[in-house]
Design an enzyme around this catalytic site. Sequence first.
Site, PDB file in Angstrom:
ATOM      1  N   TYR A 109       0.864  -1.187   0.000  1.00 18.87           N
ATOM      2  CA  TYR A 109       0.000   0.000   0.000  1.00 18.87           C
ATOM      3  C   TYR A 109       0.895   1.230   0.000  1.00 18.87           C
ATOM      4  O   TYR A 109       1.881   1.304   0.746  1.00 18.87           O
ATOM      5  CB  TYR A 109      -0.901   0.030   1.241  1.00 18.87           C
ATOM      6  CG  TYR A 109      -1.722   1.297   1.363  1.00 18.87           C
ATOM      7  CD1 TYR A 109      -2.997   1.371   0.843  1.00 18.87           C
ATOM      8  CD2 TYR A 109      -1.201   2.433   1.984  1.00 18.87           C
ATOM      9  CE1 TYR A 109      -3.758   2.537   0.932  1.00 18.87           C
ATOM     10  CE2 TYR A 109      -1.945   3.605   2.086  1.00 18.87           C
ATOM     11  CZ  TYR A 109      -3.213   3.643   1.558  1.00 18.87           C
ATOM     12  OH  TYR A 109      -3.951   4.808   1.640  1.00 18.87           O
ATOM     13  N   GLU A 198      -3.622   7.538  -4.053  1.00 18.49           N
ATOM     14  CA  GLU A 198      -3.579   6.257  -3.348  1.00 18.49           C
ATOM     15  C   GLU A 198      -3.320   5.128  -4.345  1.00 18.49           C
ATOM     16  O   GLU A 198      -4.047   4.981  -5.325  1.00 18.49           O
ATOM     17  CB  GLU A 198      -4.893   6.006  -2.612  1.00 18.49           C
ATOM     18  CG  GLU A 198      -4.898   4.728  -1.782  1.00 18.49           C
ATOM     19  CD  GLU A 198      -6.201   4.529  -1.035  1.00 18.49           C
ATOM     20  OE1 GLU A 198      -6.172   4.541   0.212  1.00 18.49           O
ATOM     21  OE2 GLU A 198      -7.253   4.379  -1.691  1.00 18.49           O
TER      22      GLU A 198
END
Length: 387
Positions: A109, A198
């Site tokens: 991530y 993101e």
Amino acid sequence: MNIHEHQAKGILREFGAPVSNGIVINNLDEIDQKISKLKSKQFVLKAQIHAGGRGKAGGVKLIKDLRELKLEAKKMMGKILVTHQTGPAGKEVKRLYIEEASEISKEFYLSCLVDRESSKIAFISSTEGGMDIEEVAKKNPEKIITNKLDLKETGPELQEIEKIISIFKLSEDQILTAKNLIKSLYKILTQKDASLIEINPLILTKDKKIICLDAKMNFDDNAIFRRPEILKMRDLNEEDPAEIEASKHDLAYIKLNGSIGCMVNGAGLAMATMDIIKLYGKEPANFLDVGGGASREKVTAAFKLILADKNVKGILINIFGGIMRCDVLAEGVVEAAKQVNLTVPLVVRLAGTNFKEGKEILDNSKLKILSASDLNDAAKKIVSAIK
């Protein structure tokens, strides 16, 4: 402003970040026309909506061949996807993204965002990719690191970049790609006025390549006027029609799920108004800030916007007149109420500039308006009126 995944990947590609090859499909006939641009034998079919949780809702499919691709695309196009972010009504899929499938070895991530509290750029990295980062933070906080960087024209320092990617435990070749990715994200955030980027997941493939497998970007609405290339990416189909209408009149409006419509001037006062409605046992139907210098026309538009929501059972107007004159507000309310044939209870609390004149206008309007002496009194009256 939000954009679609395929648009975010286009920006990433423009700034040199590693992304898979993909094609956008607006109608099913385009599959045969565009599929030759992809070189893999397997594909990933993705619904393009402004919401997370697409995979669990059936909006992401691994496809083994062209025949299956056409069948699944036909099923997905026009489908209503319901995810944890869409609400129960869901969102209709009006475009698809088809990209080359990747063989995944590891999932990470990575995100960067404007951290308002520290006035810095925050990079968040984790070894737990492909998952809800909030859940990871709750259950395994040790698997997330956050690095806050000062804004510099020269970009992040090498030492700062190394801290951001240290949690990934990459090989020397992969580290070089990851460093360049951090630089790219920093440039996008600062040069395109993004507020959030993101990458979830950022993957390491079985042949040891780093790829941004999914991407989300949000942009600062207050800076969008100087980014026409980003504004072109706006998809009105993905936005609430009421919020689109509000933006035309420069109103700060967010639809909520309650029954009491609110019209307030000033974001802080609006939050206090919503809080006190909840304190007395009801829920606000919206956040609506008409601003400090609203005209009669703007107030009329705001009033109509509230009443267009079928869930609204009553309206609370809370105005503290500074720049905003209470008599102007009152004229707008009276005009709008007459145009829409007001049938729900209306409570008005006025204070500040020309509040006496405003109250007189409301009193002489022959409308059924309940006057309140203060915010506490106003909340009590509107909650009581709709019971």
